[in-house]
Structures are given as structure tokens and as C-alpha cells.
Motif scaffolding. Structure first.
Motif, PDB file in Angstrom:
ATOM      1  N   ILE A 129      -9.033   2.033   5.965  1.00 54.96           N
ATOM      2  CA  ILE A 129      -8.674   0.607   5.924  1.00 54.96           C
ATOM      3  C   ILE A 129      -8.658   0.119   4.474  1.00 54.96           C
ATOM      4  O   ILE A 129      -7.747  -0.614   4.061  1.00 54.96           O
ATOM      5  CB  ILE A 129      -9.640  -0.210   6.791  1.00 54.96           C
ATOM      6  CG1 ILE A 129      -9.418   0.131   8.270  1.00 54.96           C
ATOM      7  CG2 ILE A 129      -9.471  -1.707   6.547  1.00 54.96           C
ATOM      8  CD1 ILE A 129     -10.476  -0.425   9.199  1.00 54.96           C
ATOM      9  N   VAL A 130      -9.640   0.525   3.687  1.00 54.35           N
ATOM     10  CA  VAL A 130      -9.680   0.147   2.267  1.00 54.35           C
ATOM     11  C   VAL A 130      -8.469   0.723   1.534  1.00 54.35           C
ATOM     12  O   VAL A 130      -7.830   0.040   0.727  1.00 54.35           O
ATOM     13  CB  VAL A 130     -11.002   0.618   1.621  1.00 54.35           C
ATOM     14  CG1 VAL A 130     -10.972   0.464   0.113  1.00 54.35           C
ATOM     15  CG2 VAL A 130     -12.175  -0.130   2.212  1.00 54.35           C
ATOM     16  N   CYS A 131      -8.135   1.972   1.838  1.00 51.51           N
ATOM     17  CA  CYS A 131      -6.973   2.610   1.218  1.00 51.51           C
ATOM     18  C   CYS A 131      -5.690   1.859   1.554  1.00 51.51           C
ATOM     19  O   CYS A 131      -4.853   1.615   0.679  1.00 51.51           O
ATOM     20  CB  CYS A 131      -6.898   4.061   1.687  1.00 51.51           C
ATOM     21  SG  CYS A 131      -5.592   5.018   0.937  1.00 51.51           S
ATOM     22  N   LEU A 132      -5.530   1.468   2.808  1.00 55.13           N
ATOM     23  CA  LEU A 132      -4.336   0.719   3.213  1.00 55.13           C
ATOM     24  C   LEU A 132      -4.283  -0.658   2.553  1.00 55.13           C
ATOM     25  O   LEU A 132      -3.201  -1.144   2.204  1.00 55.13           O
ATOM     26  CB  LEU A 132      -4.297   0.581   4.735  1.00 55.13           C
ATOM     27  CG  LEU A 132      -4.002   1.873   5.494  1.00 55.13           C
ATOM     28  CD1 LEU A 132      -4.136   1.636   6.997  1.00 55.13           C
ATOM     29  CD2 LEU A 132      -2.634   2.412   5.137  1.00 55.13           C
ATOM     30  N   ALA A 133      -5.446  -1.289   2.364  1.00 52.93           N
ATOM     31  CA  ALA A 133      -5.475  -2.590   1.687  1.00 52.93           C
ATOM     32  C   ALA A 133      -5.009  -2.459   0.239  1.00 52.93           C
ATOM     33  O   ALA A 133      -4.257  -3.303  -0.260  1.00 52.93           O
ATOM     34  CB  ALA A 133      -6.883  -3.181   1.754  1.00 52.93           C
ATOM     35  N   HIS A 134      -5.441  -1.406  -0.440  1.00 56.72           N
ATOM     36  CA  HIS A 134      -4.996  -1.186  -1.817  1.00 56.72           C
ATOM     37  C   HIS A 134      -3.508  -0.853  -1.868  1.00 56.72           C
ATOM     38  O   HIS A 134      -2.796  -1.300  -2.776  1.00 56.72           O
ATOM     39  CB  HIS A 134      -5.809  -0.078  -2.480  1.00 56.72           C
ATOM     40  CG  HIS A 134      -7.197  -0.501  -2.825  1.00 56.72           C
ATOM     41  ND1 HIS A 134      -7.476  -1.481  -3.742  1.00 56.72           N
ATOM     42  CD2 HIS A 134      -8.400  -0.081  -2.365  1.00 56.72           C
ATOM     43  CE1 HIS A 134      -8.776  -1.642  -3.844  1.00 56.72           C
ATOM     44  NE2 HIS A 134      -9.365  -0.804  -3.007  1.00 56.72           N
ATOM     45  N   LEU A 135      -3.043  -0.085  -0.902  1.00 57.54           N
ATOM     46  CA  LEU A 135      -1.620   0.226  -0.838  1.00 57.54           C
ATOM     47  C   LEU A 135      -0.800  -1.045  -0.609  1.00 57.54           C
ATOM     48  O   LEU A 135       0.253  -1.239  -1.233  1.00 57.54           O
ATOM     49  CB  LEU A 135      -1.355   1.242   0.273  1.00 57.54           C
ATOM     50  CG  LEU A 135       0.073   1.737   0.411  1.00 57.54           C
ATOM     51  CD1 LEU A 135       0.507   2.484  -0.847  1.00 57.54           C
ATOM     52  CD2 LEU A 135       0.197   2.623   1.641  1.00 57.54           C
ATOM     53  N   LEU A 136      -1.291  -1.924   0.238  1.00 57.24           N
ATOM     54  CA  LEU A 136      -0.608  -3.198   0.494  1.00 57.24           C
ATOM     55  C   LEU A 136      -0.543  -4.042  -0.776  1.00 57.24           C
ATOM     56  O   LEU A 136       0.485  -4.663  -1.062  1.00 57.24           O
ATOM     57  CB  LEU A 136      -1.318  -3.959   1.613  1.00 57.24           C
ATOM     58  CG  LEU A 136      -0.707  -5.278   2.026  1.00 57.24           C
ATOM     59  CD1 LEU A 136       0.662  -5.047   2.662  1.00 57.24           C
ATOM     60  CD2 LEU A 136      -1.616  -5.996   3.009  1.00 57.24           C
ATOM     61  N   ARG A 137      -1.628  -4.042  -1.562  1.00 58.09           N
ATOM     62  CA  ARG A 137      -1.600  -4.795  -2.819  1.00 58.09           C
ATOM     63  C   ARG A 137      -0.566  -4.222  -3.778  1.00 58.09           C
ATOM     64  O   ARG A 137       0.153  -4.967  -4.454  1.00 58.09           O
ATOM     65  CB  ARG A 137      -2.960  -4.791  -3.500  1.00 58.09           C
ATOM     66  CG  ARG A 137      -2.882  -5.584  -4.801  1.00 58.09           C
ATOM     67  CD  ARG A 137      -4.117  -5.604  -5.615  1.00 58.09           C
ATOM     68  NE  ARG A 137      -3.855  -6.446  -6.786  1.00 58.09           N
ATOM     69  CZ  ARG A 137      -4.285  -6.186  -7.989  1.00 58.09           C
ATOM     70  NH1 ARG A 137      -5.024  -5.140  -8.211  1.00 58.09           N
ATOM     71  NH2 ARG A 137      -3.997  -6.988  -8.991  1.00 58.09           N
ATOM     72  N   LEU A 138      -0.456  -2.901  -3.829  1.00 57.48           N
ATOM     73  CA  LEU A 138       0.535  -2.287  -4.716  1.00 57.48           C
ATOM     74  C   LEU A 138       1.962  -2.581  -4.273  1.00 57.48           C
ATOM     75  O   LEU A 138       2.842  -2.811  -5.101  1.00 57.48           O
ATOM     76  CB  LEU A 138       0.314  -0.782  -4.792  1.00 57.48           C
ATOM     77  CG  LEU A 138      -0.899  -0.328  -5.595  1.00 57.48           C
ATOM     78  CD1 LEU A 138      -1.090   1.170  -5.458  1.00 57.48           C
ATOM     79  CD2 LEU A 138      -0.727  -0.711  -7.058  1.00 57.48           C
ATOM     80  N   ILE A 139       2.199  -2.588  -2.972  1.00 55.06           N
ATOM     81  CA  ILE A 139       3.546  -2.828  -2.461  1.00 55.06           C
ATOM     82  C   ILE A 139       3.967  -4.280  -2.670  1.00 55.06           C
ATOM     83  O   ILE A 139       5.090  -4.565  -3.082  1.00 55.06           O
ATOM     84  CB  ILE A 139       3.632  -2.444  -0.967  1.00 55.06           C
ATOM     85  CG1 ILE A 139       3.528  -0.921  -0.820  1.00 55.06           C
ATOM     86  CG2 ILE A 139       4.912  -2.954  -0.330  1.00 55.06           C
ATOM     87  CD1 ILE A 139       3.373  -0.453   0.610  1.00 55.06           C
TER      88      ILE A 139
END
Length: 89
Positions: free
Chosen positions: A38-48
Motif C-alpha cells: 500500500i505504501v509502495c502504491l501511494a508513492h507510485l501514485l504521487r509520482l504519476i
């Protein structure tokens, strides 16, 4: 407090067959892996989305997010692979 209420804090060293699933290392590792995912996906969402993060007056650059994405992704995979090992629980 009465002694029966203090029984909650009593020693739990005896076998407890009611919470066998909650005492499993496999379950703990899988929960940790899902949290890291979930943390990884949150960081990916911030990058996108190029979301801006401001702490006080400081604008957080994107490079810490890339680093956190890599670390949380590696921890997610590591915990999941550890949970699949035989002989843990």
C-alpha cells in the motif's frame, strides 16, 4: 481494580488454541507485506500525479519518493517471499 479484571494482564505463556491464526508468523509477514504494498502504491501514485508535498514551508522533491518507492517495493516482495518459506509456522 478487581483481580478478575487484572486477569487480562496475566501471563499468556500457556497454549492458546483460539488464536492460532493470529500467532502465525506467516500471517504477520503477509500483513506486513500488504502494508508495504500500500505504501509502495501511494508513492507510485504521487509520482504519476506529480502531487506536491509541503512540510511547513519546505517543498519535498520527487527523489525521496523514488527512493521510498524502491525501498517499500523491495520490502513488500521480501516479506511476501519470507511468508512462503516452509517451516516458519
Amino acid at each position: 481494580m478487581t483481580p478478575d479484571r487484572l486477569g487480562f494482564f496475566a501471563d499468556k505463556s500457556g497454549p492458546n488454541h483460539n488464536n492460532r491464526c493470529m500467532n502465525s508468523p506467516t500471517t504477520g509477514l503477509r500483513v506486513a507485506s500488504v502494508i508495504f504494498a500500500i505504501v509502495c502504491l501511494a508513492h507510485l501514485l504521487r509520482l504519476i500525479t506529480h502531487a506536491v508535498v509541503i512540510i511547513g514551508t519546505y517543498h519535498v522533491p520527487m527523489w525521496p519518493t523514488v527512493l521510498a518507492l524502491i525501498v517499500s517495493g523491495l520490502l513488500c516482495v521480501w516479506m511476501w517471499r519470507l511468508s512462503n518459506l516452509r517451516g516458519i509456522a
